[in-house]
Each structure stands twice: as structure tokens, then as C-alpha cells.
Scaffold this motif. Sequence first.
Motif, PDB file in Angstrom:
ATOM      1  N   GLN A  70       0.369  -1.378  -0.008  1.00  0.00           N
ATOM      2  CA  GLN A  70      -0.320   0.148   0.015  1.00  0.00           C
ATOM      3  C   GLN A  70       0.550   1.516   0.210  1.00  0.00           C
ATOM      4  O   GLN A  70       0.929   1.977  -0.282  1.00  0.00           O
ATOM      5  CB  GLN A  70      -0.989  -0.125   1.615  1.00  0.00           C
ATOM      6  CG  GLN A  70      -1.740  -1.033   1.125  1.00  0.00           C
ATOM      7  CD  GLN A  70      -3.587  -1.919   0.176  1.00  0.00           C
ATOM      8  OE1 GLN A  70      -3.768  -0.207  -0.457  1.00  0.00           O
ATOM      9  NE2 GLN A  70      -3.257  -2.106  -0.421  1.00  0.00           N
ATOM     10  N   ALA A  71       1.579   1.108   0.573  1.00  0.00           N
ATOM     11  CA  ALA A  71       2.575   2.537   1.063  1.00  0.00           C
ATOM     12  C   ALA A  71       3.023   2.782  -0.800  1.00  0.00           C
ATOM     13  O   ALA A  71       3.794   3.769  -0.747  1.00  0.00           O
ATOM     14  CB  ALA A  71       3.264   2.286   1.880  1.00  0.00           C
ATOM     15  N   SER A  72       3.991   1.819  -0.967  1.00  0.00           N
ATOM     16  CA  SER A  72       4.745   1.120  -2.096  1.00  0.00           C
ATOM     17  C   SER A  72       3.532   2.090  -3.759  1.00  0.00           C
ATOM     18  O   SER A  72       4.119   3.281  -4.177  1.00  0.00           O
ATOM     19  CB  SER A  72       5.451   0.528  -2.964  1.00  0.00           C
ATOM     20  OG  SER A  72       6.146   0.649  -3.705  1.00  0.00           O
ATOM     21  N   ALA A  73       2.542   1.488  -3.538  1.00  0.00           N
ATOM     22  CA  ALA A  73       2.319   2.167  -4.507  1.00  0.00           C
ATOM     23  C   ALA A  73       1.334   3.678  -4.407  1.00  0.00           C
ATOM     24  O   ALA A  73       1.692   4.951  -5.342  1.00  0.00           O
ATOM     25  CB  ALA A  73       0.205   1.609  -4.168  1.00  0.00           C
ATOM     26  N   SER A  74       1.198   4.037  -3.234  1.00  0.00           N
ATOM     27  CA  SER A  74       0.829   5.689  -2.759  1.00  0.00           C
ATOM     28  C   SER A  74       2.352   6.642  -3.022  1.00  0.00           C
ATOM     29  O   SER A  74       2.184   7.519  -3.570  1.00  0.00           O
ATOM     30  CB  SER A  74       0.834   6.156  -0.933  1.00  0.00           C
ATOM     31  OG  SER A  74       0.572   6.735  -0.761  1.00  0.00           O
ATOM     32  N   LEU A  75       3.399   5.956  -3.072  1.00  0.00           N
ATOM     33  CA  LEU A  75       4.369   6.045  -3.618  1.00  0.00           C
ATOM     34  C   LEU A  75       4.833   6.661  -4.488  1.00  0.00           C
ATOM     35  O   LEU A  75       5.386   7.841  -5.238  1.00  0.00           O
ATOM     36  CB  LEU A  75       6.013   5.845  -2.269  1.00  0.00           C
ATOM     37  CG  LEU A  75       5.855   6.252  -1.036  1.00  0.00           C
ATOM     38  CD1 LEU A  75       6.452   4.894  -0.720  1.00  0.00           C
ATOM     39  CD2 LEU A  75       6.350   8.044  -0.535  1.00  0.00           C
ATOM     40  N   MET A  76       4.784   5.798  -5.550  1.00  0.00           N
ATOM     41  CA  MET A  76       4.965   5.473  -6.859  1.00  0.00           C
ATOM     42  C   MET A  76       3.606   6.062  -7.738  1.00  0.00           C
ATOM     43  O   MET A  76       3.841   7.471  -8.502  1.00  0.00           O
ATOM     44  CB  MET A  76       3.915   4.295  -7.523  1.00  0.00           C
ATOM     45  CG  MET A  76       4.035   4.334  -9.142  1.00  0.00           C
ATOM     46  SD  MET A  76       2.928   2.730  -9.392  1.00  0.00           S
ATOM     47  CE  MET A  76       1.211   3.103  -8.762  1.00  0.00           C
ATOM     48  N   THR A  77       2.805   6.501  -6.896  1.00  0.00           N
ATOM     49  CA  THR A  77       1.680   7.521  -7.529  1.00  0.00           C
ATOM     50  C   THR A  77       2.489   9.458  -8.013  1.00  0.00           C
ATOM     51  O   THR A  77       2.109   9.677  -8.324  1.00  0.00           O
ATOM     52  CB  THR A  77       0.397   8.266  -7.133  1.00  0.00           C
ATOM     53  OG1 THR A  77       0.537   8.303  -5.760  1.00  0.00           O
ATOM     54  CG2 THR A  77      -0.509   6.547  -6.925  1.00  0.00           C
ATOM     55  N   MET A  78       3.160   9.903  -6.014  1.00  0.00           N
ATOM     56  CA  MET A  78       2.985  10.537  -6.317  1.00  0.00           C
ATOM     57  C   MET A  78       4.948  10.511  -7.036  1.00  0.00           C
ATOM     58  O   MET A  78       4.731  11.953  -6.794  1.00  0.00           O
ATOM     59  CB  MET A  78       4.255  11.129  -4.797  1.00  0.00           C
ATOM     60  CG  MET A  78       2.549  11.323  -3.912  1.00  0.00           C
ATOM     61  SD  MET A  78       2.944  11.613  -2.453  1.00  0.00           S
ATOM     62  CE  MET A  78       3.986  10.067  -1.873  1.00  0.00           C
ATOM     63  N   ALA A  79       5.641   9.530  -7.547  1.00  0.00           N
ATOM     64  CA  ALA A  79       7.230   9.768  -8.405  1.00  0.00           C
ATOM     65  C   ALA A  79       6.435   9.866  -9.979  1.00  0.00           C
ATOM     66  O   ALA A  79       6.802  10.554 -10.437  1.00  0.00           O
ATOM     67  CB  ALA A  79       7.727   8.520  -8.081  1.00  0.00           C
ATOM     68  N   LEU A  80       5.201   9.782 -10.127  1.00  0.00           N
ATOM     69  CA  LEU A  80       5.371   9.124 -11.779  1.00  0.00           C
ATOM     70  C   LEU A  80       4.083  10.028 -12.087  1.00  0.00           C
ATOM     71  O   LEU A  80       3.907  10.665 -13.311  1.00  0.00           O
ATOM     72  CB  LEU A  80       4.800   7.526 -12.430  1.00  0.00           C
ATOM     73  CG  LEU A  80       5.723   7.063 -11.503  1.00  0.00           C
ATOM     74  CD1 LEU A  80       5.026   5.619 -11.794  1.00  0.00           C
ATOM     75  CD2 LEU A  80       6.864   6.738 -12.414  1.00  0.00           C
ATOM     76  N   LEU A  81       3.531  10.719 -11.462  1.00  0.00           N
ATOM     77  CA  LEU A  81       2.522  11.385 -11.481  1.00  0.00           C
ATOM     78  C   LEU A  81       2.848  13.032 -12.368  1.00  0.00           C
ATOM     79  O   LEU A  81       3.902  13.519 -12.281  1.00  0.00           O
ATOM     80  CB  LEU A  81       1.613  12.203 -10.606  1.00  0.00           C
ATOM     81  CG  LEU A  81       0.389  13.395 -10.681  1.00  0.00           C
ATOM     82  CD1 LEU A  81      -0.815  12.529 -11.753  1.00  0.00           C
ATOM     83  CD2 LEU A  81      -0.356  13.542  -9.298  1.00  0.00           C
TER      84      LEU A  81
END
Length: 151
Positions: A70-81
Motif C-alpha cells: 500500500q505504501a509503495s503504491a502511494s509513493l509510486m503515484t507521487m513519483a510518476l504523476l
Amino acid sequence: MGLAKLNELYKEVILENAQHPKHYGDLPQATGKLQLRNPTCGDVINVSVLIDHDQIEDLSFSGSGCTISQASASLMTMALLHQPVSRARELVMAFSHLITGESITSTDEDALGDAALVGSVAEFPARIKCAALAWHAVDEILGQKGADFND
């Protein structure tokens, strides 16, 4: 930064993003969606992406799973947006290298932001799939639709 402080920062970032995920939910207007499962631990991640003119205009996830997924998915959204599709795919690859213990460039590490902290999961091979699940989903979406997103 000392190892103890780095471990504390890792814990804070992971717990914060697992308990209060960013960009959590569905994107009804998404141009690409994919659900992936991690049969090893039961994680389920749904990733939705809105691409316009070869750039990620919006990105979200939903699902259930362990703290790391869950944390990795959240961090992914911020890095790739707001990244161009090609750069987003480069960052997915850099993240993949990082969580498997390989080194990456400082430019990629900076671009990953807090997501780079998840790289320490390389010390726990059983958790690598958890950390990578959402990243694999977005990469598969971007790879499948690549040329279609240039509208």
C-alpha cells in the motif's frame, strides 16, 4: 544520514503512506486500468492511469494488502504523476533495480523521491513482490498502450 535515522525515516514514510495513502481511489476517466494480485501474500492492487499527450495526467490506485504494498503504491503515484510516459517507464525500471539491490543514478533516485526509501526492501526478498506490485501494474499499462496515448 546515519543508519538509525534512515531506518526511522523509512518507518515514518512507509507507515504514513500505508495509513494515509495518496491518490487512493478509482479514476472513472482513466485511459488504462489494471488489477494485479500477489498470490504469495494476498495483495490486490488496482491501478488507474489517465494519459494525455504522452504524459501521466492522473494516477490512482486502490486495493488491499500489506503495509509495504500500500505504501509503495502511494509513493509510486507521487513519483510518476505528471511524468511523460517514457520517463515514467524509466523510473519504474529504476525502482525495480533499487528494490533488488542494484544501484541507480542519483538523478533517478531524486526523481523517485520518498519512493527511493522503499529500496531497503531489497534486504527482505520475500517483500520485493509486495513493493513492486503497483509499479508492475503501471508499467504494464504504459507498455500496452504506449502509442495509443499520443492523442
